[in-house]
Scaffold this motif. Structure first.
Motif, PDB file in Angstrom:
ATOM      1  N   GLY A 176     -42.385  -4.771-117.348  1.00 60.54           N
ATOM      2  CA  GLY A 176     -42.831  -3.400-117.119  1.00 60.54           C
ATOM      3  C   GLY A 176     -42.333  -2.374-118.110  1.00 60.54           C
ATOM      4  O   GLY A 176     -42.891  -1.269-118.190  1.00 60.54           O
ATOM      5  N   VAL A 177     -41.289  -2.701-118.849  1.00 60.13           N
ATOM      6  CA  VAL A 177     -40.712  -1.738-119.801  1.00 60.13           C
ATOM      7  C   VAL A 177     -40.806  -2.325-121.201  1.00 60.13           C
ATOM      8  O   VAL A 177     -40.260  -3.395-121.470  1.00 60.13           O
ATOM      9  CB  VAL A 177     -39.240  -1.422-119.456  1.00 60.13           C
ATOM     10  CG1 VAL A 177     -38.649  -0.487-120.499  1.00 60.13           C
ATOM     11  CG2 VAL A 177     -39.137  -0.815-118.063  1.00 60.13           C
ATOM     12  N   GLN A 217     -42.004   3.005-125.221  1.00 61.95           N
ATOM     13  CA  GLN A 217     -42.674   3.724-124.149  1.00 61.95           C
ATOM     14  C   GLN A 217     -41.925   5.018-123.838  1.00 61.95           C
ATOM     15  O   GLN A 217     -40.733   5.145-124.128  1.00 61.95           O
ATOM     16  CB  GLN A 217     -42.753   2.856-122.891  1.00 61.95           C
ATOM     17  CG  GLN A 217     -43.737   1.707-122.991  1.00 61.95           C
ATOM     18  CD  GLN A 217     -43.791   0.894-121.698  1.00 61.95           C
ATOM     19  OE1 GLN A 217     -42.856   0.915-120.910  1.00 61.95           O
ATOM     20  NE2 GLN A 217     -44.881   0.176-121.509  1.00 61.95           N
ATOM     21  N   PRO A 218     -42.612   6.020-123.219  1.00 66.44           N
ATOM     22  CA  PRO A 218     -41.924   7.273-122.852  1.00 66.44           C
ATOM     23  C   PRO A 218     -40.701   7.004-121.976  1.00 66.44           C
ATOM     24  O   PRO A 218     -40.759   6.233-121.023  1.00 66.44           O
ATOM     25  CB  PRO A 218     -43.003   8.049-122.093  1.00 66.44           C
ATOM     26  CG  PRO A 218     -44.289   7.545-122.661  1.00 66.44           C
ATOM     27  CD  PRO A 218     -44.050   6.094-122.946  1.00 66.44           C
ATOM     28  N   VAL A 219     -39.602   7.648-122.293  1.00 63.98           N
ATOM     29  CA  VAL A 219     -38.325   7.287-121.699  1.00 63.98           C
ATOM     30  C   VAL A 219     -38.276   7.551-120.201  1.00 63.98           C
ATOM     31  O   VAL A 219     -37.761   6.720-119.433  1.00 63.98           O
ATOM     32  CB  VAL A 219     -37.180   8.031-122.433  1.00 63.98           C
ATOM     33  CG1 VAL A 219     -37.317   9.537-122.315  1.00 63.98           C
ATOM     34  CG2 VAL A 219     -35.832   7.576-121.911  1.00 63.98           C
ATOM     35  N   LEU A 220     -38.817   8.675-119.738  1.00 65.76           N
ATOM     36  CA  LEU A 220     -38.725   8.982-118.312  1.00 65.76           C
ATOM     37  C   LEU A 220     -39.584   8.049-117.473  1.00 65.76           C
ATOM     38  O   LEU A 220     -39.200   7.674-116.360  1.00 65.76           O
ATOM     39  CB  LEU A 220     -39.109  10.443-118.059  1.00 65.76           C
ATOM     40  CG  LEU A 220     -38.120  11.496-118.585  1.00 65.76           C
ATOM     41  CD1 LEU A 220     -38.644  12.906-118.337  1.00 65.76           C
ATOM     42  CD2 LEU A 220     -36.760  11.321-117.928  1.00 65.76           C
ATOM     43  N   ASP A 221     -40.748   7.671-117.989  1.00 64.75           N
ATOM     44  CA  ASP A 221     -41.578   6.695-117.277  1.00 64.75           C
ATOM     45  C   ASP A 221     -40.846   5.363-117.143  1.00 64.75           C
ATOM     46  O   ASP A 221     -40.847   4.736-116.071  1.00 64.75           O
ATOM     47  CB  ASP A 221     -42.906   6.483-118.014  1.00 64.75           C
ATOM     48  CG  ASP A 221     -43.830   7.678-117.896  1.00 64.75           C
ATOM     49  OD1 ASP A 221     -43.753   8.394-116.878  1.00 64.75           O
ATOM     50  OD2 ASP A 221     -44.627   7.896-118.821  1.00 64.75           O
ATOM     51  N   SER A 222     -40.231   4.926-118.220  1.00 65.53           N
ATOM     52  CA  SER A 222     -39.511   3.655-118.200  1.00 65.53           C
ATOM     53  C   SER A 222     -38.308   3.709-117.264  1.00 65.53           C
ATOM     54  O   SER A 222     -38.022   2.741-116.546  1.00 65.53           O
ATOM     55  CB  SER A 222     -39.056   3.292-119.620  1.00 65.53           C
ATOM     56  OG  SER A 222     -40.160   3.098-120.474  1.00 65.53           O
TER      57      SER A 222
END
Length: 223
Positions: free
Chosen positions: A32-33, A37-42
């Motif tokens: 999933g990570v 990728q954008p840090v807050l989403d991850s």
């Protein structure tokens, strides 16, 4: 209490039963990570996946001890204190795992918002992700405390109840875990780093209540 914590931690480590939840957690993050990728989403994904792992670690800690050894420890220190040590070791393990995962995910993620237009400061993002992870670890511990021994003794009831409660705790509106994770996702969309102190406080209160209830019940039930 220090001796009890060391004893329960040694039981957990030597049993190697912690390997499946840790490996599963690492697999979830690996899928999933992704780097960049954008840090807050991850970080939101990282925190949410920790909740069932924390509940699983509680189940390991409260069931790893042989009945005879459990009876001896209960006689020496009191069943309530012994059970509290089991729950605390599970919580510490989950919190440590969440902290390590948060640091790694922060380092490999991109410091940008979801639309890649706004730059996100990594240090505040890491702090927000860490708070959210700890909230999920606390809530997962609460779930494990109320769905395993001494509340539910039979594995056929305890395991499904634990999994279902963990799932509901992660997705139900108003849940501290859901609030912390959704705050990170919303922050990624808006470009503002949230500070999930309220979800953390609520999760801590729920964990304290669940652990107190489980310890009180442990004092009344034999292993």
């Amino acid at each position: 209490m220090t001796a009890l914590l060391r004893y329960q931690a040694a039981l957990l480590l030597r049993s190697q039963r912690w390997l499946p939840p840790v490996i599963l957690y690492a697999a979830f993050l690996g899928i999933g990570v992704q780097s960049g990728q954008p840090v807050l989403d991850s970080l939101g994904y990282t925190a949410a996946a920790l909740l069932p792992v924390a509940a699983w670690l509680v189940r390991i800690c409260v069931t790893v001890e042989p009945p005879a050894a459990r009876a001896c420890v209960a006689a020496a220190s009191g069943p309530g204190r012994a059970h509290l040590a089991r729950l605390l070791v599970a919580l510490i393990a989950a919190a440590a795992l969440g902290t390590a995962a948060t640091l790694v995910v922060t380092l490999i993620s991109a410091p940008v918002s979801t639309d890649n237009r706004t730059r996100i400061a990594l240090l505040p993002a890491a702090a927000a992700g860490l708070l959210a992870a700890q909230a999920c670890a606390l809530l997962g511990t609460a779930v494990g405390a109320i769905t395993n021994w001494p509340v539910l003794r039979a594995p056929g009831r305890a395991v499904p109840a634990m999994l279902l409660t963990a799932l509901l705790s992660a997705v139900t509106t108003g849940s501290p875990a859901q609030a912390a994770v959704s705050g990170l996702v919303a922050g990624s969309q808006s470009g503002r780093v949230p500070v999930p102190l309220l979800p953390l406080a609520a999760a801590a209160a729920l964990a304290a209540a669940a652990m107190a209830a489980a310890c009180a019940l442990a004092s009344r039930r034999s292993p």
